[in-house]
Design a protein around this motif. Sequence first.
Motif, PDB file in Angstrom:
ATOM      1  N   VAL A  85       0.853  -1.194   0.000  1.00  0.00           N
ATOM      2  CA  VAL A  85       0.000   0.000   0.000  1.00  0.00           C
ATOM      3  C   VAL A  85       0.888   1.243   0.000  1.00  0.00           C
ATOM      4  N   ILE A  86       0.619   2.181  -0.876  1.00  0.00           N
ATOM      5  CA  ILE A  86       1.337   3.457  -0.829  1.00  0.00           C
ATOM      6  C   ILE A  86       0.307   4.579  -0.713  1.00  0.00           C
ATOM      7  N   ILE A  87       0.535   5.443   0.249  1.00  0.00           N
ATOM      8  CA  ILE A  87      -0.400   6.549   0.485  1.00  0.00           C
ATOM      9  C   ILE A  87       0.103   7.789  -0.236  1.00  0.00           C
TER      10      ILE A  87
ATOM     11  N   ASN B 262       0.234  -7.513  -5.245  1.00  0.00           N
ATOM     12  CA  ASN B 262      -0.788  -6.502  -5.520  1.00  0.00           C
ATOM     13  C   ASN B 262      -0.310  -5.168  -4.973  1.00  0.00           C
ATOM     14  N   VAL B 263      -0.535  -4.121  -5.745  1.00  0.00           N
ATOM     15  CA  VAL B 263      -0.189  -2.773  -5.288  1.00  0.00           C
ATOM     16  C   VAL B 263      -1.481  -1.981  -5.108  1.00  0.00           C
ATOM     17  N   HIS B 264      -1.581  -1.312  -3.987  1.00  0.00           N
ATOM     18  CA  HIS B 264      -2.771  -0.505  -3.706  1.00  0.00           C
ATOM     19  C   HIS B 264      -2.337   0.947  -3.544  1.00  0.00           C
ATOM     20  N   LEU B 265      -2.766   1.798  -4.455  1.00  0.00           N
ATOM     21  CA  LEU B 265      -2.450   3.219  -4.336  1.00  0.00           C
ATOM     22  C   LEU B 265      -3.637   3.912  -3.687  1.00  0.00           C
ATOM     23  N   LEU B 266      -3.370   4.546  -2.549  1.00  0.00           N
ATOM     24  CA  LEU B 266      -4.428   5.311  -1.879  1.00  0.00           C
ATOM     25  C   LEU B 266      -4.211   6.783  -2.239  1.00  0.00           C
ATOM     26  N   LEU B 267      -5.143   7.325  -3.032  1.00  0.00           N
ATOM     27  CA  LEU B 267      -4.992   8.694  -3.538  1.00  0.00           C
ATOM     28  C   LEU B 267      -5.841   9.643  -2.707  1.00  0.00           C
ATOM     29  N   LEU B 268      -5.177  10.621  -2.120  1.00  0.00           N
ATOM     30  CA  LEU B 268      -5.882  11.505  -1.184  1.00  0.00           C
ATOM     31  C   LEU B 268      -5.892  12.962  -1.638  1.00  0.00           C
ATOM     32  N   GLY B 269      -5.492  13.219  -2.882  1.00  0.00           N
ATOM     33  CA  GLY B 269      -5.483  14.588  -3.387  1.00  0.00           C
ATOM     34  C   GLY B 269      -6.843  15.042  -3.894  1.00  0.00           C
ATOM     35  N   GLU B 270      -6.889  16.256  -4.372  1.00  0.00           N
ATOM     36  CA  GLU B 270      -8.126  16.813  -4.941  1.00  0.00           C
ATOM     37  C   GLU B 270      -8.382  16.191  -6.319  1.00  0.00           C
ATOM     38  N   PRO B 271      -9.554  16.252  -6.903  1.00  0.00           N
ATOM     39  CA  PRO B 271     -10.759  16.909  -6.370  1.00  0.00           C
ATOM     40  C   PRO B 271     -11.669  15.980  -5.563  1.00  0.00           C
ATOM     41  N   GLU B 272     -11.402  14.662  -5.542  1.00  0.00           N
ATOM     42  CA  GLU B 272     -12.292  13.747  -4.821  1.00  0.00           C
ATOM     43  C   GLU B 272     -11.476  12.838  -3.917  1.00  0.00           C
TER      44      GLU B 272
ATOM     45  N   VAL C  22       1.435  -7.606   4.305  1.00  0.00           N
ATOM     46  CA  VAL C  22       0.937  -6.354   3.734  1.00  0.00           C
ATOM     47  C   VAL C  22       1.872  -5.248   4.215  1.00  0.00           C
ATOM     48  N   PHE C  23       2.508  -4.542   3.283  1.00  0.00           N
ATOM     49  CA  PHE C  23       3.401  -3.441   3.646  1.00  0.00           C
ATOM     50  C   PHE C  23       2.692  -2.117   3.372  1.00  0.00           C
ATOM     51  N   ILE C  24       2.840  -1.176   4.279  1.00  0.00           N
ATOM     52  CA  ILE C  24       2.224   0.142   4.097  1.00  0.00           C
ATOM     53  C   ILE C  24       3.312   1.207   4.139  1.00  0.00           C
ATOM     54  N   LEU C  25       3.356   2.035   3.096  1.00  0.00           N
ATOM     55  CA  LEU C  25       4.380   3.076   2.993  1.00  0.00           C
ATOM     56  C   LEU C  25       3.748   4.436   2.726  1.00  0.00           C
ATOM     57  N   GLY C  26       4.384   5.471   3.226  1.00  0.00           N
ATOM     58  CA  GLY C  26       3.959   6.826   2.919  1.00  0.00           C
ATOM     59  C   GLY C  26       4.621   7.327   1.651  1.00  0.00           C
ATOM     60  N   ASP C  27       4.342   8.572   1.307  1.00  0.00           N
ATOM     61  CA  ASP C  27       4.985   9.197   0.143  1.00  0.00           C
ATOM     62  C   ASP C  27       6.028  10.200   0.648  1.00  0.00           C
TER      63      ASP C  27
END
Lengths: 211, 211
Positions: A5-7, A51-61, A146-151
């Motif tokens: 997972v990458i945030i 599996n790669v999970h991109l968590l997108l937290l920017g605008e507009p949604e 499951v690995f979780i990483l920031g940006d």
Amino acid sequence: MRDIVIIGHKAKTSGDFSLNDLPGSAGRMDILCRCVSSALFLSFGMRRDVNVHLLLLGEPEPGKIIRFEGLHLRYLNPDERSSGSLIQKALQKTVTEKDIRSTPGVWVRNGDLNTLLASFEGRTLFYLREDGEDIRGLDREIRDPVFILGDHMGVTEEEEKQLLEAGAKIISVGPISLHSNHCITLLHNELDRAEAERGEIPGGEKLRAGE
Amino acid sequence: MRDIVIIGHKAKTSGDFSLNDLPGSAGRMDILCRCVSSALFLSFGMRRDVNVHLLLLGEPEPGKIIRFEGLHLRYLNPDERSSGSLIQKALQKTVTEKDIRSTPGVWVRNGDLNTLLASFEGRTLFYLREDGEDIRGLDREIRDPVFILGDHMGVTEEEEKQLLEAGAKIISVGPISLHSNHCITLLHNELDRAEAERGEIPGGEKLRAGE
């Protein structure tokens, strides 16, 4: 299976960005693109067990999740623009809480960190932080992680709280702070070595052979 | 100092390629761009103790060497397009056998593998090949190394002969074949860990502090 997972705190959540300016117009999407490439590519093929999970937290949604499945993925090349283009296509879809397939092996839905963590219930979570426990002492115990990483902004206090509540263990990959895509390469290498020691074939070759 | 050589067998040797198509128009220049980024970037800054040497062997003028010096480098961001742009600028220069500075920390000249190997006389050379000796048994002995890596085409028989004649040791970074930029990340990590164990500060921090 290895899930990563990458945030992306600023990563745009609509497809109207320029592939010629992934860092600027797409909210440091270049970081996520490099993570996709590091997570999925072997020298001659794809890691089928990732599996790669991109968590997108920017605008507009804010709050979209794009999932790349190594087993089913097509049309991905290792360059940033290639993953950027698949991300853009996924963001052009009208999405709901339910998975929608964008291109082969790429899925998109609405969701946040809690959505993701709930989907990993029962799995062992590892949260990458530079002062975490060294993975080299742990790699033989790690199965189905499951690995979780920031940006570039790391992981926020609120996110860290959620991760720790979900039982995530804090690990690190070396003595200095590195980019997320470099961390992913190092994580894979530790697990590849541990799998090879156990006589398994790293990279999900068995899965590929069975396709 | 860590010197890293990457051989780009098809990489264009003129600046008339499109930054929008580094894999195609520039002869898999995307591979070299990712190597530059993996070789030079730390999370918050640049590895000051690293030089990257790109050996470009594609048309129209095969045999150009572009050198990125971590200590003096400016205007480099981690995305592929950024290193691609600095490479393009260097290739727009009229070059000779003598170094010409293109942008701060980026130098270009004519030359081939032998030119490079001659410039490393007295240094310890390590040539990356998937069946080489595992670096994990060696990392504590490695000081002031020069690493040589191929691109998607590997290293030719002729190049390998030159490398072995120059005394290069064949090493590997794990049980499966990986992209060159991933290998660079793994090499750095081994050396960073060895330096940290010796009480040194990895990443050339001391150099930076003394600037």
